[in-house]
Design an enzyme around this catalytic site. Structure first.
Site, PDB file in Angstrom:
ATOM      1  N   ARG A  20       0.828  -1.214   0.000  1.00 57.00           N
ATOM      2  CA  ARG A  20       0.000   0.000   0.000  1.00 57.00           C
ATOM      3  C   ARG A  20       0.857   1.256   0.000  1.00 57.00           C
ATOM      4  O   ARG A  20       0.555   2.226  -0.698  1.00 57.00           O
ATOM      5  CB  ARG A  20      -0.952   0.007   1.203  1.00 57.00           C
ATOM      6  CG  ARG A  20      -2.048  -1.045   1.093  1.00 57.00           C
ATOM      7  CD  ARG A  20      -2.855  -1.150   2.371  1.00 57.00           C
ATOM      8  NE  ARG A  20      -1.959  -1.533   3.465  1.00 57.00           N
ATOM      9  CZ  ARG A  20      -1.958  -0.996   4.674  1.00 57.00           C
ATOM     10  NH1 ARG A  20      -2.792  -0.039   4.995  1.00 57.00           N
ATOM     11  NH2 ARG A  20      -1.110  -1.405   5.587  1.00 57.00           N
ATOM     12  N   ASN A  38      -6.048  -2.958   2.516  1.00 55.01           N
ATOM     13  CA  ASN A  38      -5.907  -4.389   2.774  1.00 55.01           C
ATOM     14  C   ASN A  38      -7.299  -4.966   2.981  1.00 55.01           C
ATOM     15  O   ASN A  38      -8.134  -4.359   3.661  1.00 55.01           O
ATOM     16  CB  ASN A  38      -5.083  -4.640   4.040  1.00 55.01           C
ATOM     17  CG  ASN A  38      -3.608  -4.477   3.809  1.00 55.01           C
ATOM     18  OD1 ASN A  38      -3.116  -4.515   2.697  1.00 55.01           O
ATOM     19  ND2 ASN A  38      -2.873  -4.285   4.886  1.00 55.01           N
TER      20      ASN A  38
END
Length: 90
Positions: A20, A38
């Protein structure tokens, strides 16, 4: 040229490896907006929007991800909605 928006699910070793963070850095470099989250199943969801050329570049990058990740497959879904400004992660 117009803008494009996609929701992308990335599978493989993509959590706990900075996916990320690097996705956000790449999106900001390309001046895209969206998010990287996530998901409970171990995948990552990325919503990206922006000019066509930059979005296509980001989609190519997501197929590989950062060096720390091992992307096994991605699912790309076009979106009629566009995220607000900025790029966010959870």
């Amino acid at each position: 040229m117009g803008e494009q928006s996609f929701v992308v699910r990335i599978y493989g070793v993509v959590q706990g490896v900075g996916f990320r963070y690097f996705t956000r850095e790449q999106a900001l470099r390309l001046k895209l907006r969206g998010h990287a989250y996530n998901l409970p199943d171990g995948s990552v969801e990325v919503w990206i929007a922006g000019p066509r050329e930059q979005v296509q570049s980001m989609l190519s990058w997501l197929e590989r991800g950062p060096r720390t990740a091992q992307v096994s497959r991605i699912e790309i879904m076009a979106s009629d909605e566009f995220p607000p400004s900025g790029f966010h992660t959870n």
